[in-house]
Design an enzyme around this catalytic site. Structure first.
Site, PDB file in Angstrom:
ATOM      1  CE1 TYR A   1      87.021  93.513  22.743  1.00  0.00           C
ATOM      2  CE2 TYR A   1      85.544  91.690  21.159  1.00  0.00           C
ATOM      3  CZ  TYR A   1      85.892  92.987  20.836  1.00  0.00           C
ATOM      4  OH  TYR A   1      86.415  93.755  20.074  1.00  0.00           O
TER       5      TYR A   1
ATOM      6  CE  LYS B   1      89.299  91.414  20.662  1.00  0.00           C
ATOM      7  NZ  LYS B   1      89.333  92.304  20.091  1.00  0.00           N
TER       8      LYS B   1
HETATM    9  O1  MN9 Z   1      88.543  94.688  18.930  1.00  0.00           O
HETATM   10  C1  MN9 Z   1      89.306  95.424  16.778  1.00  0.00           C
HETATM   11  N1  MN9 Z   1      88.268  95.936  16.961  1.00  0.00           N
HETATM   12  C2  MN9 Z   1      86.871  95.647  16.326  1.00  0.00           C
HETATM   13  C3  MN9 Z   1      89.664  95.253  18.200  1.00  0.00           C
HETATM   14  O2  MN9 Z   1      87.053  95.731  15.516  1.00  0.00           O
HETATM   15  C4  MN9 Z   1      85.826  96.935  16.890  1.00  0.00           C
HETATM   16  C5  MN9 Z   1      90.351  96.475  16.307  1.00  0.00           C
HETATM   17  O3  MN9 Z   1      91.171  95.584  15.578  1.00  0.00           O
HETATM   18  C6  MN9 Z   1      90.016  97.220  15.501  1.00  0.00           C
HETATM   19  O4  MN9 Z   1      89.479  96.964  15.073  1.00  0.00           O
HETATM   20  C7  MN9 Z   1      91.612  97.907  14.550  1.00  0.00           C
HETATM   21  C8  MN9 Z   1      90.509  98.722  14.169  1.00  0.00           C
HETATM   22  O5  MN9 Z   1      90.389 100.267  15.111  1.00  0.00           O
HETATM   23  O6  MN9 Z   1      91.759  98.431  15.716  1.00  0.00           O
END
Ligand code: MN9
Length: 290
Positions: A135, A163
């Site tokens: 990740y 990811k």
């Molecule tokens: O990794 C999410 N990251 C976090 C995925 O939550 C830190 C994203 O889905 C973000 O929340 C999204 C909004 O910035 O892209």
């Protein structure tokens, strides 16, 4: 379709008025998303407030989600934490429960060396039976691995993908091209279209919780070569995310789910509850776009 492709909501955690995990609402959220055609779920990630949960709560969520989903969808257990030993213990639980893979953020806070971080991943891969998805989220973890670091880790057959939550699309494209048999997931929902162009097989994201259909649609349009269609959906998604960023992303996502008929409650402190004005702002700007 390969089980490691498609749209994976990074689940949110609903809390009761007493601040406990609300199993029933989590079950409803899962059903709501399976109906929309998601490929699976990312469990106990940052979006699930994993770092704000007690160990027993985190274990409860791994069990509950598997119990609800059975073998209907692909399940990734995010086991990342600062301690290697603790991550491995979550990995053993995910294996016992029949998860499809584990995933882990780089160990954070102590500014570990790159060598220590690689060793952390190698120890997890060796100790845990399930395949491992790295990740990458440098903005949150403070850990920026290079292409060469990822390439070295991905030589290990147990490490099946990344990811990738970073706006460095150059590195993402280089990784997708160099490792065509590994799986790459787009992390920032606001750049899903860019990720598809660079070669990801799917995405894992927090905003999918309440609008997974938009990402399923973008991926279908992309496969059909309808790039203008993809851009149009990304534009709507980004208008929504811009509004969420103004109020707080996870708190805003929960508020939107509440407006859609769920009962998610607030995020855990130190996250602050949303103000009435922020909720009204979301209702006015986002609801018409859903
Ligand atoms: O990794 C999410 N990251 C976090 C995925 O939550 C830190 C994203 O889905 C973000 O929340 C999204 C909004 O910035 O892209």
């Amino acid at each position: 379709m390969n089980k490691h492709t498609g749209v994976f909501p990074a689940l949110l955690t609903p809390f009761t008025a007493e601040g406990r995990i609300n199993d029933k609402e989590l079950e409803r959220l899962i059903a709501y998303n399976i109906k929309k055609g998601v490929a699976g779920f990312y469990v106990n990630g940052s979006t699930q407030e994993a770092f704000l949960l007690r160990e027993e709560e985190r274990r409860h969520i791994y069990r509950l989600v598997k119990e609800i989903c059975g073998d209907r969808v692909t399940l990734y257990a995010h086991i990342g934490c600062v301690s290697t030993e603790e991550a491995i213990s979550y990995g053993h639980l995910a294996t016992e429960l029949g998860y499809d893979a584990v995933s882990a953020v780089a160990p954070f806070y102590y500014k570990f060396s790159v060598g220590e971080i690689k060793q952390h991943y190698r120890m997890i891969a060796k100790a845990v039976e399930l395949p491992l998805i790295l990740y990458n989220i440098p903005a949150f973890s403070g850990v920026s691995l290079t292409f060469d670091d990822f390439a070295e880790l991905l030589e290990d057959d147990k490490m099946i993908g990344v990811k990738y939550t970073s706006a460095d699309h150059f590195m993402l494209q280089r990784l997708c091209a160099a490792f065509p048999h590994k799986c790459f997931f787009n992390g920032y929902d606001e750049t899903f279209a860019a990720g598809l162009i660079m070669g990801v097989g799917g995405g894992i994201g927090s905003t999918y919780n309440f609008m997974a259909e938009k990402f399923v649609d973008m991926q279908a349009k992309f496969k059909q070569g309808d790039i203008a269609g993809v851009q149009a959906v990304q534009d709507v998604v980004n208008r929504i995310i811009a509004a969420l960023c103004r109020v707080g992303v996870m708190q805003g996502e929960k508020a939107l789910l509440d407006m859609l008929g769920f009962d998610f409650g607030p995020c855990r402190a130190p996250f602050a509850p949303l103000s009435k004005e922020a909720m009204q702002y979301l209702a006015d700007t986002v609801l018409p776009l859903l």
